[in-house]
Design an enzyme around this catalytic site. Structure first.
Site, PDB file in Angstrom:
ATOM      1  N   GLU A   4       5.295   0.642   0.764  1.00 38.53           N
ATOM      2  CA  GLU A   4       3.963   0.041   0.564  1.00 38.53           C
ATOM      3  C   GLU A   4       3.837  -1.313   1.241  1.00 38.53           C
ATOM      4  O   GLU A   4       2.753  -1.681   1.701  1.00 38.53           O
ATOM      5  CB  GLU A   4       3.643  -0.062  -0.926  1.00 38.53           C
ATOM      6  CG  GLU A   4       3.348   1.286  -1.535  1.00 38.53           C
ATOM      7  CD  GLU A   4       2.783   1.170  -2.939  1.00 38.53           C
ATOM      8  OE1 GLU A   4       1.725   0.545  -3.104  1.00 38.53           O
ATOM      9  OE2 GLU A   4       3.414   1.710  -3.869  1.00 38.53           O
ATOM     10  N   LYS A  19      -4.883  -3.705  -4.268  1.00 31.94           N
ATOM     11  CA  LYS A  19      -3.596  -3.864  -4.974  1.00 31.94           C
ATOM     12  C   LYS A  19      -2.877  -5.150  -4.554  1.00 31.94           C
ATOM     13  O   LYS A  19      -2.578  -5.349  -3.375  1.00 31.94           O
ATOM     14  CB  LYS A  19      -2.722  -2.649  -4.681  1.00 31.94           C
ATOM     15  CG  LYS A  19      -1.419  -2.580  -5.470  1.00 31.94           C
ATOM     16  CD  LYS A  19      -0.770  -1.215  -5.200  1.00 31.94           C
ATOM     17  CE  LYS A  19       0.515  -0.993  -5.950  1.00 31.94           C
ATOM     18  NZ  LYS A  19       1.021   0.387  -5.707  1.00 31.94           N
ATOM     19  N   GLU A  28      -4.243   6.556  -8.442  1.00 31.82           N
ATOM     20  CA  GLU A  28      -4.040   5.833  -7.181  1.00 31.82           C
ATOM     21  C   GLU A  28      -3.870   6.858  -6.050  1.00 31.82           C
ATOM     22  O   GLU A  28      -3.289   7.919  -6.255  1.00 31.82           O
ATOM     23  CB  GLU A  28      -2.748   5.010  -7.316  1.00 31.82           C
ATOM     24  CG  GLU A  28      -2.319   4.247  -6.067  1.00 31.82           C
ATOM     25  CD  GLU A  28      -0.885   3.711  -6.176  1.00 31.82           C
ATOM     26  OE1 GLU A  28      -0.005   4.431  -6.696  1.00 31.82           O
ATOM     27  OE2 GLU A  28      -0.652   2.562  -5.758  1.00 31.82           O
ATOM     28  N   ASN A  58      -4.342  -0.916  -0.314  1.00 33.88           N
ATOM     29  CA  ASN A  58      -4.262   0.112  -1.344  1.00 33.88           C
ATOM     30  C   ASN A  58      -5.352  -0.255  -2.358  1.00 33.88           C
ATOM     31  O   ASN A  58      -5.225  -1.257  -3.068  1.00 33.88           O
ATOM     32  CB  ASN A  58      -2.860   0.107  -1.962  1.00 33.88           C
ATOM     33  CG  ASN A  58      -2.618   1.288  -2.864  1.00 33.88           C
ATOM     34  OD1 ASN A  58      -3.550   1.952  -3.298  1.00 33.88           O
ATOM     35  ND2 ASN A  58      -1.352   1.540  -3.178  1.00 33.88           N
ATOM     36  N   CYS A  78      -1.038   0.894 -10.113  1.00 27.05           N
ATOM     37  CA  CYS A  78       0.375   1.252 -10.171  1.00 27.05           C
ATOM     38  C   CYS A  78       1.278   0.073 -10.550  1.00 27.05           C
ATOM     39  O   CYS A  78       1.289  -0.355 -11.689  1.00 27.05           O
ATOM     40  CB  CYS A  78       0.790   1.884  -8.840  1.00 27.05           C
ATOM     41  SG  CYS A  78       2.356   2.787  -8.944  1.00 27.05           S
ATOM     42  N   ASN A  83       1.280   6.265  -8.843  1.00 28.96           N
ATOM     43  CA  ASN A  83       2.157   7.283  -8.253  1.00 28.96           C
ATOM     44  C   ASN A  83       3.572   6.757  -8.468  1.00 28.96           C
ATOM     45  O   ASN A  83       4.024   5.869  -7.734  1.00 28.96           O
ATOM     46  CB  ASN A  83       1.941   7.417  -6.748  1.00 28.96           C
ATOM     47  CG  ASN A  83       0.671   8.160  -6.358  1.00 28.96           C
ATOM     48  OD1 ASN A  83       0.714   9.291  -5.902  1.00 28.96           O
ATOM     49  ND2 ASN A  83      -0.469   7.506  -6.520  1.00 28.96           N
TER      50      ASN A  83
END
Lengths: 309, 309
Positions: B142, B123, B47, B107, B168, B193
């Site tokens: 995020e 995402k 990612e 993302n 993730c 991450n």
């Protein structure tokens, strides 16, 4: 803050096909006495704790298996367990086969506290098959002898916690835990009878125990709840059942684990407040779940390859 | 029968805040060359593989972070990776930050084969928070810098298998795997991450790696698919990211595991036909799923305690 509930997992060794309910109940009462001495407020017994795992045998006429079902609960054979638990001030989970007055058959578990049935669950995910399978060393005819549960997954407040129940194969399905977690479950109980080999397809036998723990550990973590899994274990009429009864905390870590394939009590002090952290952070469902993308989980049963794939 | 796909997990060490895309791409191309030498047909990168994990920094005006986003894909910096992969005949998964022409930030991960973008994923499960949190040693913003993905979880046929993607935090959510499995997924890829400590609540640090593997192993087993999880690892601008990149087979067992916190390629021969056994037996969805009891999974976002509980 803490809400400590001392939990016992009362694993049973095998129950022979001709063993009486009275004998099984006596074994459970002995474990209950040990649980009392060790401070338990809740004890979990296995699935089908009053009989052998009879779906390994085929009968064309399923009513010939009626001797393995309970028509009322408690009945005379089981009442001593209810009484002993009430006297010991212990709530308990018990799995048994249920035959309703109108002729329906379910693989059932109950939650009992203070002499009363607080909750009832009927197994939703019936594994195995409905017809005789000549390719198996023994049968797994749960789809023959039971209807799928019709109660969903209720939760109940009991002993200051929010409790839920499943049975055996249910623990392999993430939907089981999720439905209960959406109702705030803090402790989920599963009895199981799991053969030590996969009779449907070739698979290394060590995976049976690995999967048993994997699914309950993931279920605990992903739903931030305790999971108590309790086996009927050992060689039951020639079929080896895995043990591995365990208590899993919301981190997914096993905090108590059985050592034998026999009658054995495992105990852990479960602080139900440990369920809060996950529910308030990484698994805060209200903040993080995106139901607009989950639709087919509850609208589509089988696999459908998208067009062009 | 077998459908062997040799899969590489191309873990990256840290990417400094001022490291150029060109540098990150050069590191990935080096891993791609190693993958070619080791026979890979598919390589999974992390990612946010083109930049540092910038959501650890707060900016009031999010457009000040625009330098970390890609406005087109491939762009000049990334084109050499596309070309090297095409020349090596390797498909790849790449995570990066996407800024759309109409100003939306996602993302994102793409699946690229033969020089073309075969699939795109945005995402869905954004972790963390949207506003500055003074109680954290570093931020996890995020929810500030991205919108939740709007594409759901498509699957794509690629390299003779049915492939899916997540990113993730998606790997912690059983819904992610299940939606793809209902579309027949055989191999699911996650870049991640993941800091080595939980900055939202006190939690023993060893659980970070345990949970990383637990969720991917359960996701693989419960959905009978391969799972490839690939980290950006090591100390990135003072924040330690876990490694633990791994390839999980449908049994739930890890068959390749990273040894370092640096740029490192792990490789496994994945027989995609191994995904069949589970899909045809214990997790035969058509036979065993009971959607009549799953409704609240896709209709209810947060926890609702039932009346009386």
């Amino acid at each position: 803050m803490s809400r400590i509930l001392t939990v016992g997992g009362a694993q049973l060794g095998p129950i022979a096909p001709d063993e009486s309910r009275e004998s099984a109940v006596a074994r459970m009462i002995e474990l209950l006495h040990e649980a009392k001495a060790r401070g338990c407020g809740l004890v979990v017994f296995p699935e089908m704790a009053l009989s052998t795992f009879f779906p390994r045998y085929y009968e064309e006429d399923i009513s010939k298996m009626d001797r393995f079902y309970e028509r009322e609960m408690p009945n005379d054979a089981v009442r001593p367990l209810f009484e002993a638990a009430e006297k010991a001030d212990i709530a308990f989970y018990l799995g048994y086969c249920e035959l309703t007055p109108d002729g329906h058959r379910f693989n059932t578990a109950i939650l009992v506290d203070k002499g009363k049935i607080v909750g009832k669950y009927r197994k939703v995910h019936l594994p195995g098959h409905a017809e005789y399978d000549p390719n198996r060393p023994w049968q797994h005819l749960e789809k023959r002898y039971f209807e799928p549960g019709d109660l969903g997954w209720p939760v109940w407040r009991c002993r200051d916690g929010v409790m839920g129940m499943g049975l055996c194969n249910d623990r392999r399905w993430p939907e089981t835990y999720r439905v209960m977690a959406l109702k705030g479950v803090e402790l989920t109980m599963f009895g199981y009878n799991t053969p030590d080999r996969n009779t449907a397809a070739p698979e290394p036998n060590h995976l049976r125990m690995y999967h048993n723990h994997l699914v309950m550990q993931a279920g605990a973590y992903q739903n931030s709840c305790f999971v108590v899994g309790v086996a009927k274990a050992g060689i039951e009429d020639g079929c080896m059942l895995i043990g591995g009864s365990c208590i899993v905390q919301p981190s997914g870590e096993i905090i108590a684990l059985a050592s034998t394939l026999e009658d054995e009590l495992i105990v852990a002090n479960c602080d139900l407040d440990l369920a809060k952290m996950g529910k308030e952070t990484v698994f805060n469902f209200a903040k993080h779940r995106r139901i607009e993308h989950y639709g087919i989980i509850s609208s589509q049963t089988g696999v459908v390859l998208p067009e062009g794939v």
